[in-house]
Design a protein around this motif. Structure first.
Motif, mmCIF file in Angstrom:
data_model
loop_
_atom_site.group_PDB
_atom_site.id
_atom_site.type_symbol
_atom_site.label_atom_id
_atom_site.label_comp_id
_atom_site.label_asym_id
_atom_site.label_seq_id
_atom_site.Cartn_x
_atom_site.Cartn_y
_atom_site.Cartn_z
ATOM 1 N N HIS A 1 -72.802 -0.640 11.318
ATOM 2 C CA HIS A 1 -72.628 -1.590 12.377
ATOM 3 C C HIS A 1 -72.760 -1.109 13.757
ATOM 4 O O HIS A 1 -72.685 0.160 14.040
ATOM 5 C CB HIS A 1 -71.381 -2.407 12.292
ATOM 6 C CG HIS A 1 -71.039 -3.497 12.916
ATOM 7 N ND1 HIS A 1 -70.317 -3.670 14.147
ATOM 8 C CD2 HIS A 1 -71.596 -4.882 12.986
ATOM 9 C CE1 HIS A 1 -70.261 -4.868 14.720
ATOM 10 N NE2 HIS A 1 -71.050 -5.437 13.946
ATOM 11 N N TYR A 2 -73.577 -1.896 14.840
ATOM 12 C CA TYR A 2 -73.785 -1.172 15.943
ATOM 13 C C TYR A 2 -72.653 -0.420 16.522
ATOM 14 O O TYR A 2 -72.784 0.215 17.510
ATOM 15 C CB TYR A 2 -74.504 -2.269 16.922
ATOM 16 C CG TYR A 2 -73.404 -3.445 17.431
ATOM 17 C CD1 TYR A 2 -72.763 -3.186 18.497
ATOM 18 C CD2 TYR A 2 -73.279 -4.608 16.734
ATOM 19 C CE1 TYR A 2 -71.988 -3.906 19.050
ATOM 20 C CE2 TYR A 2 -72.348 -5.591 17.380
ATOM 21 C CZ TYR A 2 -71.600 -5.341 18.446
ATOM 22 O OH TYR A 2 -70.672 -6.469 18.830
ATOM 23 N N THR B 1 -75.000 3.754 20.299
ATOM 24 C CA THR B 1 -74.885 2.405 21.020
ATOM 25 C C THR B 1 -75.235 2.437 22.395
ATOM 26 O O THR B 1 -74.856 3.191 23.390
ATOM 27 C CB THR B 1 -73.652 2.086 21.056
ATOM 28 O OG1 THR B 1 -72.897 1.960 19.413
ATOM 29 C CG2 THR B 1 -73.313 0.388 21.248
ATOM 30 N N ILE B 2 -75.865 1.100 22.981
ATOM 31 C CA ILE B 2 -76.340 0.987 24.440
ATOM 32 C C ILE B 2 -75.265 0.235 25.100
ATOM 33 O O ILE B 2 -74.862 -0.911 24.619
ATOM 34 C CB ILE B 2 -77.828 0.178 24.306
ATOM 35 C CG1 ILE B 2 -78.744 1.011 23.463
ATOM 36 C CG2 ILE B 2 -78.236 -0.143 25.871
ATOM 37 C CD1 ILE B 2 -79.591 0.049 23.120
ATOM 38 N N PRO B 3 -74.617 0.956 26.193
ATOM 39 C CA PRO B 3 -73.484 0.135 26.728
ATOM 40 C C PRO B 3 -74.132 -0.994 27.788
ATOM 41 O O PRO B 3 -73.221 -1.967 27.698
ATOM 42 C CB PRO B 3 -73.109 1.326 27.910
ATOM 43 C CG PRO B 3 -74.075 2.232 27.846
ATOM 44 C CD PRO B 3 -74.901 2.359 26.587
ATOM 45 N N THR B 4 -75.272 -0.677 28.403
ATOM 46 C CA THR B 4 -75.578 -1.946 29.114
ATOM 47 C C THR B 4 -76.902 -2.480 28.636
ATOM 48 O O THR B 4 -77.890 -1.793 28.347
ATOM 49 C CB THR B 4 -75.675 -1.500 30.630
ATOM 50 O OG1 THR B 4 -74.647 -0.667 31.241
ATOM 51 C CG2 THR B 4 -76.343 -2.537 31.428
ATOM 52 N N MET B 5 -76.913 -3.824 28.596
ATOM 53 C CA MET B 5 -78.110 -4.482 28.041
ATOM 54 C C MET B 5 -78.607 -5.501 28.913
ATOM 55 O O MET B 5 -77.724 -6.279 29.455
ATOM 56 C CB MET B 5 -77.938 -4.902 26.535
ATOM 57 C CG MET B 5 -77.619 -3.699 25.648
ATOM 58 S SD MET B 5 -77.429 -4.566 23.907
ATOM 59 C CE MET B 5 -75.938 -5.545 24.058
ATOM 60 N N ARG C 1 -76.753 -9.983 20.488
ATOM 61 C CA ARG C 1 -76.304 -8.696 20.894
ATOM 62 C C ARG C 1 -76.152 -7.760 19.779
ATOM 63 O O ARG C 1 -76.812 -6.507 20.140
ATOM 64 C CB ARG C 1 -74.818 -8.929 21.366
ATOM 65 C CG ARG C 1 -74.255 -7.636 21.638
ATOM 66 C CD ARG C 1 -72.746 -7.782 22.043
ATOM 67 N NE ARG C 1 -71.904 -6.387 22.118
ATOM 68 C CZ ARG C 1 -70.728 -6.154 22.402
ATOM 69 N NH1 ARG C 1 -69.947 -7.172 22.225
ATOM 70 N NH2 ARG C 1 -70.253 -5.048 22.565
ATOM 71 N N ALA C 2 -75.795 -8.159 18.598
ATOM 72 C CA ALA C 2 -75.949 -7.025 17.655
ATOM 73 C C ALA C 2 -77.435 -6.767 17.258
ATOM 74 O O ALA C 2 -77.681 -5.652 17.000
ATOM 75 C CB ALA C 2 -75.389 -7.743 16.308
ATOM 76 N N GLY D 1 -78.787 0.097 14.682
ATOM 77 C CA GLY D 1 -78.016 -0.172 13.377
ATOM 78 C C GLY D 1 -78.557 -1.257 12.531
ATOM 79 O O GLY D 1 -79.493 -2.024 12.770
ATOM 80 N N LEU D 2 -77.714 -1.681 11.663
ATOM 81 C CA LEU D 2 -77.861 -2.961 10.634
ATOM 82 C C LEU D 2 -77.150 -4.125 11.198
ATOM 83 O O LEU D 2 -75.871 -4.067 11.304
ATOM 84 C CB LEU D 2 -77.460 -2.357 9.099
ATOM 85 C CG LEU D 2 -77.599 -3.485 8.231
ATOM 86 C CD1 LEU D 2 -78.817 -3.868 7.892
ATOM 87 C CD2 LEU D 2 -76.830 -2.836 6.774
ATOM 88 N N THR D 3 -77.873 -5.288 11.051
ATOM 89 C CA THR D 3 -77.472 -6.500 11.485
ATOM 90 C C THR D 3 -77.558 -7.560 10.577
ATOM 91 O O THR D 3 -78.774 -7.655 10.186
ATOM 92 C CB THR D 3 -77.759 -7.081 13.095
ATOM 93 O OG1 THR D 3 -77.587 -6.172 14.136
ATOM 94 C CG2 THR D 3 -77.398 -8.323 13.407
ATOM 95 N N LEU D 4 -76.617 -8.132 9.896
ATOM 96 C CA LEU D 4 -76.608 -9.075 9.069
ATOM 97 C C LEU D 4 -76.284 -10.481 9.491
ATOM 98 O O LEU D 4 -74.772 -10.578 9.936
ATOM 99 C CB LEU D 4 -75.926 -8.933 7.822
ATOM 100 C CG LEU D 4 -76.543 -8.275 6.376
ATOM 101 C CD1 LEU D 4 -77.264 -7.117 6.814
ATOM 102 C CD2 LEU D 4 -75.500 -8.222 5.443
ATOM 103 N N VAL D 5 -77.069 -11.554 9.563
ATOM 104 C CA VAL D 5 -76.571 -12.690 10.206
ATOM 105 C C VAL D 5 -76.682 -13.641 9.044
ATOM 106 O O VAL D 5 -77.791 -13.898 8.502
ATOM 107 C CB VAL D 5 -77.565 -13.062 11.410
ATOM 108 C CG1 VAL D 5 -77.177 -14.674 11.876
ATOM 109 C CG2 VAL D 5 -77.665 -11.931 12.427
ATOM 110 N N VAL D 6 -75.538 -14.380 8.839
ATOM 111 C CA VAL D 6 -75.532 -15.429 7.901
ATOM 112 C C VAL D 6 -75.716 -16.878 8.564
ATOM 113 O O VAL D 6 -74.920 -17.356 9.384
ATOM 114 C CB VAL D 6 -74.112 -15.423 7.147
ATOM 115 C CG1 VAL D 6 -74.139 -16.693 6.073
ATOM 116 C CG2 VAL D 6 -74.033 -14.150 6.395
ATOM 117 N N GLY D 7 -76.753 -17.469 8.208
ATOM 118 C CA GLY D 7 -76.882 -18.569 8.834
ATOM 119 C C GLY D 7 -77.153 -19.953 8.236
ATOM 120 O O GLY D 7 -77.774 -20.103 7.181
ATOM 121 N N PRO D 8 -76.108 -20.695 8.010
ATOM 122 C CA PRO D 8 -75.942 -21.927 7.284
ATOM 123 C C PRO D 8 -77.041 -22.753 7.877
ATOM 124 O O PRO D 8 -77.462 -22.861 8.868
ATOM 125 C CB PRO D 8 -74.440 -22.382 7.468
ATOM 126 C CG PRO D 8 -73.702 -21.290 8.028
ATOM 127 C CD PRO D 8 -74.440 -20.244 8.734
#
Length: 1490
Positions: free
Chosen positions: A698-699, A705-709, A798-799, A804-811
């Motif tokens: 996880h990020y 990790t990038i502090p400013t985006m 943001r994630a 890193g690994l980002t999992l987005v669950v989209g109903p």
């Protein structure tokens, strides 16, 4: 076993269930719908049901299904479980759980309540598992217990199971080892001894008995198994239940070995028991009934000696395994030299000469039993004579001791070598082997010799190997279907002269005229197989032109099959699809091949290319094909040993549909990955294998990790930003935060304060920044996002931007695609030097994603779409490789013309706009010098910019003439700062021209389209999109050309096969041993349908349908769950939102007019309509799993016709069903009733729920088909898809009494049954209506439809009324004009010179005068596009032009007053159905089966 596996379990019907004794008991004691009248709990009911209905019926699956469906476990067995539970009570729970697993429905949900009783229950199960008295517990009961224990071990993601099973496989289980063996293991790994002593110190004396029982349990189970195995005789009758128990036990042990968590200590105990050797020597392994047992034993042997270190969990290379093998042999040689003089020759020989089975047998054959035992005890394999009592399970006879020593020391074949020597094409021996490739009718009762995809894998090699085998077998199943279909259509018969007579024809197969192997090349160095084998196949294509064209268009690398049939049936024998295939057609041999190309008249291969193919006279066509070199070597070896030469008898050449024919390329890709150093990023490695901390990638846990985006245009304004971070402390760089313009940069800072709430620990610092203007033109303004993202969507974005690994669950309806597009856009702008790969499951999803990306602020020269789906992109631009090359070349010319214009504006002489190189020199020597001089004037050193005169900024600007075509005045003259900003933007525009030309310079040097497209892919493109299939097919090509990328975004992740998700991670070579991948974003929904697996055995038993996305969710990898849906009405969303975490509704589903309005002509926005039998028939099954229900089909179509007649547009209505058979029946009913009727037409789509996943429509009519058993709708994922396709109206037709009692469907169907189950119509209401949603209609206009025939008759009478009204309207309006009185329009636009030019149109109503109402009224237009409303409206809008059209409309009115009408449609369909292809039978492709 094959017959048992293949047998189809017939589910009990609703009538049988309702009249059943079990159902009557359920209604008294536990049925949910009789809750208020239940009799108090009686233990005797459980006893009675177990001994009469379960054990008394010999565990009849039908009786168990009735019990499980009645919610016996959830409502009676478990709620009433206590420590006093009887044997029958415990066994009943076990049987019900196993049945739930067999039917693949939710299992552990039932134990959420009273979970405190589970440890005691599990302990009782284990006690019964080691009970040896068959009078107390039968062998069939023991098998059920064993299956249950295995299910628990395979459900370790459930805390309730994990807490119980992990104690059974810890280090303390080594108490079962022989003491000498244990000491030997401790010497090998001293840290285990340290832990062992620590455990012994912690043991409490009063707990010792229980602890010892737990620690020795698996050892006792193995000893019991060996007793059962030894009780099977070598000859004579055999107890089938014992065979099943032995098979299930090997499955159990293999599953324990295939999981690092369970194998680490268990593997040593298994080895100490010598279970594998005992199985090899058993009587069962020699009997024909032991065929499956032998296959399972091979799997166990494979995993028992798997290439992994049990201590560290690290994979072992071939070198490591060879070293271990040498150590084993040399230790035996040393022992033999010192202790056993009889083995002196063995002791002094080199290892390679003594490590084969033959040489070991030769050396050990002359030794006595005592000496063999002495060697065994010296190696700590068997106990010494003095310690014999400590290991009573151990055999010490001569046969056993020899086999033990030989099997332990023989050289094992390298897994990789055997894989590389494996033919990739299936042969007839595998294709029709039921134990390897089961039929579609897998019941789930028995076990199979197949690998399983569960939560964890031993190593990446194990991961790839299991997926390789399953993918190969699933492809084999599909190939079997294609072969059976094609060959049966050819109808091979035996002629009188013993030759083959072809009684039919097939589109996909042709009889072979001649076949010859034309080349067998020498093997490469170090290999045994030929390096290449080529053959020529000649067929006679005397078929229809379109089929001939299909054959002639076979492309290079297409896979085909060579088949030999030797028919035994005489001419005229009818093929029977219900009987076995091979005996009917006499199939003898199947071999695969790969097309190199078709030969021209000179015998040369015609190469694929843009040039037209040469015309070949006649119908004979010869194809040059490559044969599988491994298979050819094996076949020739058999021929040399006296076997048949299979290459002399081929008589059928079969091709397959290209879409389904990529299996060989995918298998080659997997095999190639196993042969190369498979480098997965370190931060992903353990997570993919299923080990370690699931949140490690996880990020928030990543080191970089990038502090400013820069969130670019994610936020609409500062208020939107504030709303996206509730409960966070936000500080702003500007005083007036409301006036801060976007885009925003956000710095995230975490406070280390334990006193503060978790969400308040993060402090956000927001600053606005201005994007420099790109030029003075309006098109230079960047495109901006207009979607107000929700807080969870922003968290997903943001994630996705962080490493890193980002999992987005989209109903359904939560904006998954919008989130994906914004992540891609933000990555593009934040990291301009990084490249992003987009992967989806389908071309349709990829195109939807790509169309949105193309509309964002992304330079289109950086976009590239790979694969064959780009043709379907609904954009005017071509984003394929060659399309992008053409774009670059055209863009280069445009830019050079701008350079030419710039040169002329500056009055510079010479040809500077000839090439990119000359343009670069022009920029360097002419443009930059002028700009630097201008800068020295307007920004002099030491002078404040505000002191520069406004006039000088505009007058001295060197490029004013070039920008004459920009909006004028170029300089506004309002302020110095503004004018300087304009000047800078103009220079940026010019600079951008030359930067692009510098990038395009390579295209001048590369001359071929192929080289240019490769350069584009490897260097130029920043966002590359492809399907997962394309990635698997083209991996080698991409890696070879040096393809690189930093980020992967996967859409539809839950619909992609595990291996097809994994391959895109490795489309590039590692750099210095590391994978450069920085981000992996997976977006999907594991609550919807999984990947399509056609074979039910692979889907159910091997869990092949589990996607990597779903597995990661099961492992506990953190997810971002989108929680705002904007698709459906809130009331419709309630039908499925219970399946998701906190799913809510967006504002617009309450506020927009379409959601506020009621559904015209219908009282409810959703309804479950009860459909009873029609002519005494409910569901029917004309062929296996091809389910149909005529009453529901007619009812669905009648509702569709009604909706069309009151004005609903056809494109807003879709008809869905859960089975293929019903889909075809509905289409036939539509064709009969209304397809060609201009008043009604066809709905937008008629398809299955499975095929409609990912799509939506305003109104959905759904047929659930089944009336005897719920079927595969018990899979809640299918229910979620079915309920979530509709936006405004959902009308479900089903047998209510069947579905309302199904436990899994309860949350949805409880809402349905709150409303009437008869269809409620509102007559005389036209679409669109002014009635508001949830506003009750007038009582007098409401009609209740009691049954299908009433609806059909209502639609008919309504239809005839509409036709009459149209006639009256037409005759009232009809008016004749004199010839020549037609108004002629002036054409003031471009007229096409050619009648076929694309810009021309066939419409007769082209851009006419708005005031010419009379002409418009007389234009005939399709009626189905016009809303048919009340008579006043209709008089204004109806247009029918000729009496012929009236008659056509009247002819298309099909009365449905009689029952025969429905029968006609069904009879017509069943005739068509006989000719459908095998793949159209109901299977996992579109609906699965139960």
């Amino acid at each position: 076993m094959a017959s048992e596996t293949a047998s189809k379990i017939v589910a009990p019907t609703v009538d049988q269930i309702n009249s059943d004794r079990i159902t009557q008991l359920a209604e008294k004691y536990w049925a949910p719908h009789t809750k208020n009248s239940h009799i108090p709990y009686e233990p005797n009911v459980i006893e009675d049901l177990y001994f009469q209905e379960i054990r008394g019926t010999n565990f009849s699956v039908r009786r168990i299904m009735v019990l499980e469906f009645s919610q016996y476990l959830e409502n009676y067995l478990w709620p009433n479980y206590s420590h006093k539970a009887t044997h029958a009570h415990i066994m009943s729970i076990v049987i019900m759980l196993n049945e739930k697993f067999r039917e693949r429905v939710q299992v552990w949900q039932a134990f959420k309540e009273n979970s405190q009783h589970f440890p005691h229950f599990f302990e009782q199960v284990l006690n019964l598992s080691v009970e040896r008295d068959e009078l107390l517990i039968t062998i069939k009961e023991q098998t059920s217990l064993l299956v249950f224990v295995n299910r628990c071990f395979n459900s370790m993601e459930e805390p309730i199971c994990r807490d119980q099973v992990k104690r059974l496989v810890s280090l303390s289980m080594w108490v079962s080892l022989q003491s000498a063996r244990r000491d030997s293991e401790f010497r090998r790994c001293p840290k285990w001894e340290k832990y062992w002593k620590a455990i012994q110190k912690k043991d409490k004396p009063e707990m010792m008995e229980k602890l010892m029982w737990e620690r020795t349990l698996l050892h006792k189970m193995m000893c019991k198994f060996m007793e059962v195995l030894d009780s099977i005789p070598e000859e004579g009758p055999i107890m089938q239940e014992k065979v099943l128990y032995c098979e299930r036990f090997l499955e159990f042990v293999t599953d324990l070995e295939a999981l690092l968590l369970t194998r680490r200590f268990f593997n040593t105990v298994l080895d100490d028991c010598h279970l594998v050797v005992r199985c090899q020597l058993s009587n069962l392994s020699k009997r024909p009934e032991g065929h499956l047992f032998r296959q399972l034993l091979d799997m166990l042997k494979f995993y028992a000696r798997f290439e992994i270190s049990d201590v560290t969990g690290d994979p072992l290379t071939d070198h490591d395994m060879t070293e271990l093998h040498y150590n084993n042999i040399t230790s035996l040689q040393k022992a033999a030299f010192a202790k056993f003089p009889d083995l002196r020759n063995f002791s002094l020989a080199n290892v390679a000469s003594v490590d084969s089975r033959e040489s070991l047998q030769k050396h050990f054959s002359n030794l006595s039993v005592d000496k063999l035992r002495a060697i065994g005890s010296y190696l700590h394999l068997v106990p010494t004579t003095e310690n014999e009592k400590d290991a009573p399970w151990c055999r010490t006879d001569e046969q056993f001791l020899k086999e033990l020593l030989i099997s332990r020391h023989e050289k094992r074949i390298s897994q990789l070598d055997s894989l590389n020597e494996m033919p990739l094409y299936p042969t007839e021996e595998i294709i029709w082997n039921e134990n390897v490739v089961p039929t579609a009718y897998f019941s789930g009762e028995g076990c199979l010799a197949l690998p399983k995809l569960n939560l964890q894998f031993l190593t990446l090699h194990d991961y790839l190997l299991r997926n390789f085998n399953l993918f190969r077998l699933e492809s084999t199943y599909e190939i079997r279907q294609d072969i059976e279909d094609a060959v049966s259509r050819l109808c091979p018969w035996k002629a009188e002269d013993e030759s083959v007579y072809w009684g039919g024809w097939a589109r996909m197969a042709q009889p072979i005229v001649t076949f010859a192997v034309v080349e067998v090349s020498k093997p490469n160095i170090g290999e045994k197989r030929p390096s290449r084998v080529r053959a020529d196949v000649t067929v006679n294509l005397s078929v229809r032109p379109e089929i001939k064209a299909e054959w002639e268009n076979l492309r290079k690398h297409d896979v085909c099959f060579l088949i030999t049939v030797i028919p035994v049936n005489p001419i005229g024998t009818k093929y029977d699809y219900k009987n076995a295939f091979i005996p009917q057609v006499g199939l003898h041999c199947v071999r695969g091949c790969e097309v190199e190309g078709m030969l021209d008249s000179n015998g040369r291969v015609i190469e694929d290319g843009p040039e037209p193919k040469p015309a070949i006279p006649g119908d004979k066509r010869t194809y040059r094909v490559w044969l599988d070199c491994n298979q050819y070597r094996d076949d020739m070896n058999l021929t040399n040993q006296g076997g048949e030469d299979v290459y002399e008898g081929f008589n059928i050449f079969m091709r397959r549909k290209p879409k389904e024919n990529n299996f060989k390329a995918v298998l080659e890709t997997i095999r190639e990955l196993m042969n190369t150093e498979c480098v997965v990023p370190d931060w992903l490695h353990d997570i993919i294998l299923g080990y370690g901390d699931p949140g490690a990638a996880h990020y928030s846990r990543m080191p970089d990790t990038i502090p400013t985006m820069d969130f670019n245009d994610t936020f609409i304004d500062a208020a939107h930003l504030r709303s996206c971070f509730p409960n966070r402390k936000i500080t702003y760089s500007a005083k007036n935060r409301e006036e801060m313009p976007r885009p925003f940069k956000i710095t995230f800072d975490r406070r280390k304060d334990d006193q503060v709430k978790e969400e308040e620990k993060e402090v956000l610092t927001v600053e606005s920044h201005k994007i420099p203007k790109r030029g003075p033109y309006t098109f230079n303004e960047p495109k901006k996002n207009s979607i107000p993202f929700t807080p969870t969507q922003v968290e997903a974005i943001r994630a996705g931007m962080q490493p890193g690994l980002t999992l987005v669950v989209g109903p359904p309806g939560t904006g998954k695609t919008d989130v994906a597009v914004q992540i891609i856009s933000n990555l593009y702008h934040n990291f301009p030097n990084q490249r992003t790969l987009i992967v989806t499951h389908s071309n349709q999803a990829l195109n939807q994603l790509f169309e949105k990306i193309a509309s964002l602020d992304i330079d289109e020269r950086h976009l590239l779409r790979l694969g064959h789906g780009e043709e379907a992109l609904e954009t005017e631009k071509d984003f394929s490789r060659y399309g992008r090359v053409n774009y670059v070349l055209a863009k280069r010319l445009d830019l050079l013309s701008d350079v030419q214009r710039l040169q002329e504006s500056l009055e510079v002489k010479g040809d500077v706009a000839y090439t990119c190189e000359t343009a670069g020199h022009f920029y360097l020597y002419q443009i930059l010098s002028r700009w630097e001089q201008y800068q020295s004037v307007v920004r002099p050193k030491g002078v404040d910019p505000g002191d520069v005169s406004l006039q000088r900024i505009s007058e001295d600007f060197p490029f004013s003439k070039f920008f004459e075509n920009a909006p004028q005045p170029l300089f506004k003259g309002a302020s110095v700062a503004e004018d300087l900003d304009i000047a800078d933007s103009c220079f940026r525009y010019i600079q951008h021209i030359f930067n692009e030309l510098e990038e395009f310079r390579a295209f001048e040097l590369l001359r071929s389209g192929l080289d240019r497209s490769k350069y584009l892919l490897v260097k130029e493109a920043k966002i590359i999109a492809m399907t997962c299939t394309h990635a698997a097919l083209k991996r080698k090509e991409l890696v070879d050309m040096g393809f690189k990328y930093d980020n992967i975004l996967m859409e539809e992740s839950a619909q992609i096969l595990e291996i097809e998700t994994f391959i895109p991670l490795l489309l590039q070579n590692p750099q210095d041993g590391y994978n450069r991948l920085k981000r992996w974003i997976m977006i999907g929904d594991h609550h919807q349908l999984p990947p399509v697996i056609k074979n039910m055995a692979f889907q159910k038993y091997s869990n092949m349908e589990q996607s990597l996305f779903t597995r990661l969710v099961r492992l506990g990898v953190p997810t971002v769950d989108l929680d705002g849906q904007g698709r459906a009405r809130p009331s419709i969303c309630d039908l499925y939102k219970w399946r998701y975490k906190n799913l809510g509704n967006l504002e617009h589903v309450y506020n927009r007019d379409e959601y506020k309005s009621a559904n015209a002509g219908l009282q409810f926005d959703f309804q479950l309509v009860d459909v009873q039998d029609f002519n005494g028939v409910g569901e029917s099954e004309p062929s296996p799993y091809f389910y149909q229900n005529l009453a529901e089909a007619e009812y669905c179509v009648a509702l569709f016709m009604y909706m069309r007649l009151i004005g609903y547009p056809a494109q807003k209505i879709s008809i869905l069903t859960t089975y293929n058979g019903q889909k075809h029946l509905i289409r036939d009913v539509i064709n009969t009733r209304c397809a060609d009727n201009p008043l009604i037409g066809r709905p937008h789509k008629v398809t299955t729920v499975d095929k409609y996943q990912g799509q939506q429509n305003d109104y959905i009519i759904l047929s659930l088909v089944r009336t005897k058993a719920v079927g595969h709708l018990r899979d809640v994922r299918r229910l979620v898809v079915a309920m979530s396709r509709a936006r405004l109206g959902l009308y479900v037709f089903a047998r209510v009494s069947l579905f309302e009692n199904c436990f899994e469907l309860t949350p949805a169907f409880q809402q349905f049954i709150k409303r009437p189950n008869k269809l409620h119509l509102v007559l005389n209401e036209m679409y669109p209506t002014e009635r508001q949603h949830l506003q009750p209609p007038p009582t007098e206009s409401t009609t209740v439809i009691e049954e299908m025939t009433q609806m059909a008759n209502l639609v008919y009478s309504y239809y005839m009324g509409r036709v009459k009204a149209m006639k009256d309207f037409y005759y009232a309006q009809k008016k004749w004009d004199e010839p020549g009185a037609c108004d002629v329009k002036d054409r003031d636009r471009m007229i096409s010179k050619h009648p076929g030019e694309d810009r021309d149109t066939d419409s007769e109503d082209e851009e006419g005068d708005e005031g010419d109402k009379r002409n418009k009224m007389q234009v005939p237009t399709p009626i189905q596009e016009e809303p048919i409303e009340d008579d006043d409206h209709m008089r204004k809008k109806m247009r029918v032009s000729t009496p012929m059209q009236e008659e056509a409309i009247e002819d298309n009115a099909v009365p449905m007053e009689t029952e025969e009408a429905g029968d006609d449609a069904k009879e017509q369909h069943q005739q068509q159905q006989q000719h459908q292809e095998v793949e159209e039978k109901e299977d996992g492709t579109e609906g699965g089966k139960m």
